[in-house]
Structure formats: C-alpha cells, structure tokens
Write an enzyme that holds these catalytic residues in place. Structure first.
Site, PDB file in Angstrom:
ATOM      1  N   ARG A 151     -81.310-108.594 -14.224  1.00 48.85           N
ATOM      2  CA  ARG A 151     -79.930-108.510 -13.953  1.00 48.85           C
ATOM      3  C   ARG A 151     -78.922-108.747 -15.240  1.00 48.85           C
ATOM      4  NH1 ARG A 151     -79.126-112.574  -8.902  1.00 48.85           N
ATOM      5  NH2 ARG A 151     -79.189-110.874  -7.244  1.00 48.85           N
ATOM      6  N   LYS A 161     -87.347-113.083   8.691  1.00 53.20           N
ATOM      7  CA  LYS A 161     -86.684-113.252   9.955  1.00 53.20           C
ATOM      8  C   LYS A 161     -85.935-112.199  10.446  1.00 53.20           C
ATOM      9  CE  LYS A 161     -85.422-117.920   8.914  1.00 53.20           C
ATOM     10  NZ  LYS A 161     -84.041-118.862   8.461  1.00 53.20           N
ATOM     11  N   GLY A 195     -83.491-108.516  -3.672  1.00 54.75           N
ATOM     12  CA  GLY A 195     -84.372-109.843  -3.093  1.00 54.75           C
ATOM     13  C   GLY A 195     -86.016-109.566  -3.318  1.00 54.75           C
ATOM     14  N   GLY A 197     -77.999-109.889  -0.569  1.00 51.27           N
ATOM     15  CA  GLY A 197     -77.325-109.951   0.640  1.00 51.27           C
ATOM     16  C   GLY A 197     -76.039-109.029   0.550  1.00 51.27           C
TER      17      GLY A 197
HETATM   18  P1  AMP Z   1     -86.806-112.273   3.513  1.00 48.59           P
HETATM   19  O1  AMP Z   1     -86.045-112.724   2.304  1.00 48.59           O
HETATM   20  O2  AMP Z   1     -86.247-112.002   5.007  1.00 48.59           O
HETATM   21  O3  AMP Z   1     -86.838-110.548   3.000  1.00 48.59           O
HETATM   22  O4  AMP Z   1     -88.215-112.393   3.682  1.00 48.59           O
HETATM   23  C1  AMP Z   1     -89.155-112.286   2.491  1.00 48.59           C
HETATM   24  C2  AMP Z   1     -90.315-113.344   2.658  1.00 48.59           C
HETATM   25  O5  AMP Z   1     -90.899-113.262   3.839  1.00 48.59           O
HETATM   26  C3  AMP Z   1     -91.282-113.194   1.684  1.00 48.59           C
HETATM   27  O6  AMP Z   1     -91.419-114.478   0.860  1.00 48.59           O
HETATM   28  C4  AMP Z   1     -92.800-113.003   2.341  1.00 48.59           C
HETATM   29  O7  AMP Z   1     -93.677-113.632   1.707  1.00 48.59           O
HETATM   30  C5  AMP Z   1     -92.310-113.514   3.820  1.00 48.59           C
HETATM   31  N1  AMP Z   1     -93.233-112.613   4.858  1.00 48.59           N
HETATM   32  C6  AMP Z   1     -93.390-111.590   4.995  1.00 48.59           C
HETATM   33  N2  AMP Z   1     -94.111-111.571   5.847  1.00 48.59           N
HETATM   34  C7  AMP Z   1     -94.579-112.608   6.507  1.00 48.59           C
HETATM   35  C8  AMP Z   1     -95.417-113.137   7.548  1.00 48.59           C
HETATM   36  N3  AMP Z   1     -96.121-112.442   8.009  1.00 48.59           N
HETATM   37  N4  AMP Z   1     -95.418-114.683   7.565  1.00 48.59           N
HETATM   38  C9  AMP Z   1     -94.715-115.172   6.862  1.00 48.59           C
HETATM   39  N5  AMP Z   1     -93.977-114.998   5.926  1.00 48.59           N
HETATM   40  C10 AMP Z   1     -93.850-113.478   5.532  1.00 48.59           C
END
Ligand code: AMP
Length: 397
Positions: free
Chosen positions: A35, A198, A355, A378
């Site tokens: 960044r 999520k 991210g 975001g």
């Molecule tokens: P996000 O910030 O929503 O893009 O989520 C990213 C995070 O999701 C990363 O830290 C990954 O380790 C986690 N992640 C991806 N797949 C899984 C999974 N099957 N179970 C738990 N965490 C996960």
C-alpha cells in the site's frame, strides 16, 4: 476523472490522504508494504512539480485516543527510504505542532501526520476536525482507495474545504479504472469467483453480480452454507444457518437470469482446525460428524479451473479454503494458477479483490501475472455492489 495530472503543484502544499494501514509484526516491522509503494507515484509527481506533501493516514483500529502501537512513527524510516528523503513527522495530526510543521514545509519536503484515528472525530466524519486538517494544505488529493467506502473526515468531509482544488491520486484513478472496466465493460464470458469465510459479507455483491456475470463460482467457507441449504451434511464446517434460505433464493435467481453457478463437488475435510490435522477428501454434502471442510477437493479444482480458463473477464474475491495453512492451500493455489493461465494464455482481464485474495496472490508470488490486484477489500466490494463510494463522490461533486 479529476486526477492530479490536471494540477501543477509548484509551490503548493498538497494534503494527501493515503492508506498506509500496513500490517506490522510484533517488533513493528512492516510485513507487506504494497500500500505504501502504491502511493509513491502520486507523492513523486507532487514533489517533481515543485510542491510539498502532507501525508495523512490511519493505522490499525485505535479506540479513539493515542495508542503507541498504532503510531505511524513505526513506518517513518521505511517511508523515508522509499522516497530517498527524510520525511518529517508531526506527533499530532491537528493542532499547533501540525500547523507549524506544515507552515514550514518547503517544496520537495514531505510531512507525515500522526494516525488520524487517534481522534474519534475522524471516523465520525466531524466537520470541525476536517476543517482543521484542511487548514494545513492548499490542495486536497485522495489516493486512499482502501478507505474510499468510508465517509470519514479525511476521506470525504475534508474535500468540502477544497471546492476547486481536489483531485484523485494515481492509485485511486487506476483502481477506479480497473473496477469500472470489470463492472461495466466486461468482455464475456465473465466469471466471478467468490470465496472466503462468510456468505453474509458477500450477499449484496453476489446479488448484483447475477446481473452481470455468465458464471459464478462459489468456494471457501461460504460454500458449506449452500451445501447445507441443499440438504447436505457438513459436519462442523462453517455455517450461517440463518442465511440458508437466502442461499436457495440466490440459486433460484441465478437460474432465472441464466447465470451458471458452480459449487464445489468435493471437499478436503479435517478432524480439527489445524495444519497437522488428519485429512481426507469426500463429496460435497457428505461430511461426517466432527469433521470440517477446510478446502475444495480435486474434482472441484478441475471443474473450476476449466471454467476460469475459458473466461475473458475474471473477478476473484475470497480464498477457496484456509490458505493460511499449507495443507489446506491447494485449492486456492490451483485457482490462482487457473486465473494466471487465463490471463496469460487466454488474454483474460483478471481483477483480484483486496484483502485475503490479495494476500493469497502475494503468498504464491503471482501478483505480476494477473491483470490487477486491488488494494481495497471492502471498498472494491462496495463499488462492485453498485454503491457510490463517499471518497469518490467527494472529489467528483
Ligand atoms: P473473507 O475475509 O471473507 O474473504 O475470508 C477469508 C478467510 O476465510 C481466510 O482467513 C480463510 O482462512 C477463511 N476460510 C476460507 N475457507 C474456509 C473454510 N472452509 N473454513 C474456515 N475458514 C475458511
């Protein structure tokens, strides 16, 4: 677009909002300076014109007052080395010290202000606080794409004090150009790859993408909520039970709009959340009790890779599994390889959301082999959802 190319900064003091919210280790060493490097062209343009620069940024999440661990002083040495000059520092972003140091700046000099979020007024978008920041410079430049989705004092409100002297920096301009290209001028077939933890974080994005994409690939933790909603067994995998009806609704909407959805066919499961856990591969929806899905399996990799390699536009946000653990990084690695292959061999345009997707691309050293890696997580998501970003609106209006 009003960029700094339309301004000659000779003898001007540019108040420049950057996103120097970089990760630091326990000894306060910067672990990823992307960044900061991304803001250098803007800083150098102002200096080369014969102007001076007053840098403002936030770092971390202080609770509204000064906290030593979130001081921007930690990055001062690296910034000076990057710019090859001695960057000055004000221990307060407003007040007498900041005013004096800004006043004494001469062309060619750079002043870094202390963390803006040491004042709660920053995140509140307080106008008086924004006015104090504004009094330090002659021209306002916003180059902080990572915080463009926030209506904070330094990202949006401050622009009101510079009705005719406000510009986008080069990083902002580049980010917006690439996001716009994917959002409004995507060459087809257009495939979005969604992953991460999520569903709830990405619902709005998925909904808005259904009007634009040909293919939607869903992997990562969020895929288990879809699997459960479709009647599968997911053991102790990530689940957002309250979102299950919505998952079914999204699948239905996709069908109506003619968007092909690709969900994992198989999954790598573990007996605990640990890199050294026992693991095996099972079909989607057949996860035994007490086991959790942590990555996509080989059949999914093959299916997803094929779709990706035949695409002309790619948007990727969110890893396919827990890529931070090497034993569960294969799916994410394979998707990175497919995106790289599409970019290099099929002339696809690939935009990687910030991210964790950006972290994954960096982990596998593939940043230079895709079309663009965004610095905004975001902010990029909200832009793609069709929202007008306050930081962008403030310059455009
Ligand atoms: P996000 O910030 O929503 O893009 O989520 C990213 C995070 O999701 C990363 O830290 C990954 O380790 C986690 N992640 C991806 N797949 C899984 C999974 N099957 N179970 C738990 N965490 C996960």
């Amino acid at each position: 677009m009003k960029t700094i190319d339309q301004c000659n900064f000779k003898d001007k003091k540019a108040l420049l909002r950057v996103d120097f919210n970089v990760p630091l280790d326990k000894e306060f060493n910067i672990t990823d300076d992307k960044r900061m490097r991304a803001a250098l062209p803007t800083i150098n343009k102002i200096l080369n014109d014969g102007g001076s620069v007053i840098l403002m940024s936030h770092l971390g999440r202080p609770k509204g007052g000064p906290e030593a661990k979130f001081s921007l002083k930690h990055i001062l040495g690296d910034l000076s080395r990057m710019l090859d000059l001695e960057v000055k520092f004000s221990t307060d972003c407003i007040g007498q010290e900041a005013t004096d140091k800004a006043l004494n700046l001469v062309p060619g000099q750079v002043l870094l202000l202390e963390n803006l979020r040491f004042y709660k007024e920053e995140e509140e978008g307080n106008k008086e606080f924004a006015g104090k920041l504004a009094s330090l410079g002659d021209v306002y430049v916003n180059d902080a794409f990572g915080t463009a989705h926030r209506a904070h004092a330094s990202t949006s409100i401050v622009a009101e004090f510079f009705p005719t002297a406000k510009y986008f920096g080069y990083l902002m301009a580049e980010e917006l150009k690439n996001a716009e290209k994917v959002n409004h001028h995507a060459v087809k077939p257009f495939t979005a790859i969604m992953g991460g933890a999520k569903v709830s974080d990405k619902i709005l994005l998925i909904e808005s993408l259904l009007d634009k994409v040909d293919n939607l690939i869903i992997g990562g933790g969020m895929a288990y909520t879809f699997a459960k909603a479709q009647g599968g067994e997911i053991g102790t995998s990530l689940l957002e039970a309250d979102r299950m009806p919505l998952c079914l609704e999204l699948l239905e909407k996709a069908k109506l709009k003619g968007v092909k959805i690709f969900l994992p066919l198989d999954t790598v499961i573990a007996d605990k959340f640990d890199n050294e856990a026992d693991k095996k591969t099972v079909n989607t929806g057949e996860i035994p009790q007490d086991w959790m899905g942590l990555d996509i399996g080989p059949k999914s990799i093959e299916l997803f890779s094929e779709v990706i390699k035949n695409s002309k536009t790619l948007l990727w946000n969110g890893p396919m599994g827990v890529f931070e653990m090497d034993n569960f990084a294969h799916g994410t690695r394979a998707i990175v390889d497919a995106v790289v292959a599409a970019t290099q061999e099929n002339d696809a345009f690939s935009l990687i959301g910030g991210g964790d997707s950006a972290a994954a691309i960096a982990k596998f050293n593939m940043e230079d082999k895709v079309s663009y890696v965004s610095t905004g997580g975001g902010a990029l998501l909200e832009y793609m959802e069709g929202k007008e970003l306050p930081g962008v609106k403030a310059i455009n209006s």
